[in-house]
Every structure is written in C-alpha cells, then in structure tokens.
Design a protein around this motif. Structure first.
Motif, PDB file in Angstrom:
ATOM      1  N   LYS A  58      45.601  45.296  38.015  1.00 40.40           N
ATOM      2  CA  LYS A  58      44.257  45.140  37.073  1.00 40.40           C
ATOM      3  C   LYS A  58      44.685  44.139  35.870  1.00 40.40           C
ATOM      4  CE  LYS A  58      41.107  48.900  37.291  1.00 40.40           C
ATOM      5  NZ  LYS A  58      41.863  50.149  37.715  1.00 40.40           N
ATOM      6  N   LYS A  59      45.496  44.526  35.307  1.00 37.68           N
ATOM      7  CA  LYS A  59      46.200  43.497  34.261  1.00 37.68           C
ATOM      8  C   LYS A  59      46.512  42.049  34.550  1.00 37.68           C
ATOM      9  CE  LYS A  59      48.311  46.770  31.143  1.00 37.68           C
ATOM     10  NZ  LYS A  59      49.703  47.046  30.726  1.00 37.68           N
TER      11      LYS A  59
ATOM     12  N   VAL B 224      43.826  49.551  43.449  1.00 37.68           N
ATOM     13  CA  VAL B 224      43.975  48.681  42.358  1.00 37.68           C
ATOM     14  C   VAL B 224      44.861  49.322  41.303  1.00 37.68           C
ATOM     15  CG1 VAL B 224      43.038  46.617  40.742  1.00 37.68           C
ATOM     16  CG2 VAL B 224      41.920  47.420  43.051  1.00 37.68           C
TER      17      VAL B 224
ATOM     18  N   LYS C   7      37.404  38.835  41.776  1.00 39.39           N
ATOM     19  CA  LYS C   7      38.534  39.676  41.006  1.00 39.39           C
ATOM     20  C   LYS C   7      38.480  41.310  41.714  1.00 39.39           C
ATOM     21  CE  LYS C   7      39.267  37.014  37.045  1.00 39.39           C
ATOM     22  NZ  LYS C   7      39.858  37.184  35.345  1.00 39.39           N
ATOM     23  N   ASP C   8      37.322  41.437  42.309  1.00 38.69           N
ATOM     24  CA  ASP C   8      36.893  42.758  42.706  1.00 38.69           C
ATOM     25  C   ASP C   8      37.665  42.817  44.052  1.00 38.69           C
ATOM     26  OD1 ASP C   8      36.357  45.447  43.750  1.00 38.69           O
ATOM     27  OD2 ASP C   8      34.257  45.290  43.412  1.00 38.69           O
TER      28      ASP C   8
ATOM     29  N   LYS D  82      38.748  46.040  45.653  1.00 39.79           N
ATOM     30  CA  LYS D  82      38.744  47.297  46.154  1.00 39.79           C
ATOM     31  C   LYS D  82      38.397  47.727  47.411  1.00 39.79           C
ATOM     32  CE  LYS D  82      34.554  49.102  44.019  1.00 39.79           C
ATOM     33  NZ  LYS D  82      33.865  47.846  43.937  1.00 39.79           N
TER      34      LYS D  82
ATOM     35  N   ASP E  14      43.452  40.190  35.678  1.00 44.84           N
ATOM     36  CA  ASP E  14      42.494  39.896  34.678  1.00 44.84           C
ATOM     37  C   ASP E  14      43.205  38.435  34.155  1.00 44.84           C
ATOM     38  OD1 ASP E  14      40.578  40.988  34.816  1.00 44.84           O
ATOM     39  OD2 ASP E  14      41.324  42.816  33.202  1.00 44.84           O
TER      40      ASP E  14
END
Ligand code: TXA
Ligand code: MG
Length: 349
Positions: free
Chosen positions: A87-88, A82, A73-74, A76, A91
């Motif tokens: 981000k939401k 991001v 999920k990273d 950057k 997630d």
C-alpha cells in the motif's frame, strides 16, 4: 496479419483511435503502446488465448512471466493481499516506473504468470497507456514491444521495425521518458528484493522500508551459482547484432583503450561503433560514434541507451565499444542493461 499503425500524441485529439485499439484488446487482440519506460506489447491479461499471441509475436520463451498494467491503484481484484508495505509503495510511486510482485488471484491465468503463483503489477505514468487500459476495461499484460532478446523499443519506429505484421495495432508517438524498463520489486520475499533495477532506485525504496535489498543474482551474474530470481533476467538480452564490449575504469585510460581497440579492429577490416559521452565523442575516429549524453545526467543516458544500440545496428557495425557509467542511482539500471547487451564482455582497466 495487417498491423494498423497510429502515430498519436494526445489522448484528447486521438480518442477515437484509442477506443479502436481498446476494442481490439477486448476482442483478444494485441496492441503495442507507449509507456514512460519503454513501449509495451499488450493483450487482455485475463484472456489466456490473447496472452499466447504476445509470446508468439515476440518469440518469447514460455517460462518468462508478463507484467500486468493497471489504470488504478486499486489492485485487490488481481492479488491475494495488498500488504501494508505494498500500500505504502503504491501510494508513493504509482503511477510510475515500478512493478511490484505479489501473490496472484486465480483470475490471472497461468499463461500470464508463466505458471508462477505470483504476478507483477504496474501502473504506468503515460496518458495514452492509462487511457488504453481504462477503455479496454481489463488489466493489460505487456512485455517490452521488441522481438525477444533485442533492445527494448523506446520509440514507435522501433516497434514498427520489430512488430509490423505480427500484431493488430501499434500506437504512440513520443519517445519514452525513462528509456529503461521499470524497477521490479518482489514484495513476497523477506526482505523485499529488487529483481530488476530501474528508474525507482534502491535509495528511493529504502525511504519506505529500509530492509529492501537488491537480489544477489543481479550483482554478479558471471557467477553461475548465483541465479537471478526474475525469470527474464537470466536470458541474454537487449542485444544488438554487433558484439558489445564495455571498457570500465579510469576515464583517461578508457579513452586510450578505446582508441587502441579502434585501430586494431580497423586493421581487421571490422566496422566499429563507439558509445561515447558528450565530452569524449569527438575523440574517436571510428565508423560511427554516438554520445549517450552527459555522464552527470544519468536520466539522459538511460533515455538514450537502447536507441543508441539500435542505431549502431542501423549502421551495421561489427563491434560496439562502450564507455561505462557510474553504478549509482539509475546508473545501476543502465549498467545492468549494458552488461547484458555485452554478454558481460567487460574490459577492466
Ligand atoms: O517497464 C516495464 O516494465 C516494461 C513496460 C512495457 O511496462 N515491461 C517490461 O516487461 O519490461 P518484460 O516482460 O520485458 O520484462 C518483465 C520482467 C521479466 O524479466 C520477467 O521475468 C519479470 O519481469 N517478471 C514478471 N513477472 C514476474 C514474477 N511474478 N516474478 C518474478 N519476475 C517476474
Ligand atoms: Mg523485455
């Protein structure tokens, strides 16, 4: 080119094969692999020469950007920012059938983004795909693993049909769960826009941000002045060799219309295929009838759509007559693909 084909079903039992395919990616090669949406044709997204091989193998227009696939999920390293909403969304929906568009960093070559300043990123929900990405150590650029314009492959045999001899590896085994490509959400626009409908629906996305809307260009592509924003959505797409006609409206009248059309085409000595539903499939005397599934189970219909179009091609029908599906939830994605396969050839009754 010799293509190595590996029918594999589990990461644990076939680790060596995945490591071999990952090595090919590292070396600038091409690998077709399974995802939960459709099969993808991958190469190192950071290597412009490798990415060019994808365009060549598919016969894909150069102005059509690729999605990069990540195993974490990273992200950057690949995008400028991001944003809080990104981000939401990450997630909540990753890994899963959702691609987000953000401003790219310069590490992503122009060949991957087709010259755009933005990039589509997605973390697929498939163990083999995730292991392949992880082991290759780079993001994998991957369009659907079909020859450009054909229905996307949801099964390894369809990848082999299109890509044997054109790529280094084809791996996988299971049928793709969703059967339609990921939802594409542009997070660089205000409001954020869905550029391609898919398994993550507008309703699901609105729970995170209620301003999210659908790109106007998708709602009525017949209108030439309204152009879709995703470059790939403007092409005729998902097309079997046969002519496709959608019959839309009241169910009893749809059945009658399809029966009439079958009679007419038979008189012209044309071979007819029908994409029916479970409760209508026994009503037609066509050359080939296949059920898309239960119309109340849209996930099942999505799962069967592309494979059904390809089966009609196997039977070499001239015309495919298709029932329509309610345009709600994943039904929006199903009808989007079906309308494009039909070149918007719809009979409203
Ligand atoms: O489910 C999927 O998304 C599958 C699997 C393999 O992950 N991939 C897939 O890729 O469908 P492809 O290349 O067949 O479709 C990508 C679509 C194209 O319509 C392309 O124009 C659009 O995404 N796209 C990619 N990057 C974009 C960007 N930066 N801005 C707007 N549209 C973009
Ligand atoms: Mg595609």
């Amino acid at each position: 080119m010799e293509t190595k084909i590996g029918r594999i079903f589990s990461v644990e039992e076939n680790k060596n094969y995945i490591l071999e395919a990952a090595e090919a990616i590292k070396q600038g090669g091409t690998v077709a692999f399974p995802t939960e949406t459709v099969y993808g044709l991958g190469a190192n997204a950071l290597d412009s020469e490798a990415v060019k091989k994808i365009f060549k193998a598919k016969g894909r227009p150069q102005d059509n950007p690729l999605i990069i696939h990540v195993a974490s999920k990273d992200i950057k390293d690949y995008v400028k920012e991001v944003t809080p909403i990104a981000k939401k969304i990450i997630d909540k929906f990753w890994p899963g059938p959702l691609t987000i568009i953000l401003e790219k960093k310069s590490i992503i070559p122009n060949e991957t983004s087709a010259g755009l300043s933005t990039i589509g990123v997605r973390m697929p929900n498939d163990d083999i795909a995730l292991a392949l990405i992880e082991e290759s150590g780079v993001p994998i650029a991957a369009p659907s693993a079909n020859i450009s314009g054909r229905p996307s492959p949801t099964d390894i045999n369809r990848c082999i049909e299109d890509l044997d001899g054109r790529v280094d590896y084809i791996i996988g085994g299971e049928r793709s769960n969703y059967g339609v490509e990921s939802t594409i959400l542009d997070l660089t626009s205000k409001p954020p826009l869905i550029l391609r409908p898919g398994g993550i629906t507008l309703e699901m996305l609105k729970e995170v941000d209620e301003t999210i809307a659908i790109d106007n260009g998708l709602l009525d592509i017949k209108d030439e002045s309204v152009k879709p924003k995703a470059p790939g959505m403007k092409y005729k797409h998902y097309s079997p060799n046969a002519e496709v006609i959608i019959i839309r409206g009241n169910k009893a009248k749809t059945i009658e219309k399809i029966q009439d059309l079958i009679e007419n085409y038979k008189k012209e000595s044309k071979k007819v295929g029908v994409l029916a539903l479970n409760d209508t499939k026994d009503l037609y005397e066509a050359d080939y009838v296949i059920s898309l599934g239960n119309e109340n189970n849209l996930i099942e219909v999505a799962h069967n759509l592309f494979e059904s179009l390809r089966i009609c091609d196997d039977y070499e029908v001239d015309v495919i007559l298709s029932h329509s599906i309610a345009e709600e939830e994943i039904g929006i994605a199903i009808m989007n693909r079906l309308k494009k396969a039909a070149g918007f050839n719809i009979i409203d009754i």
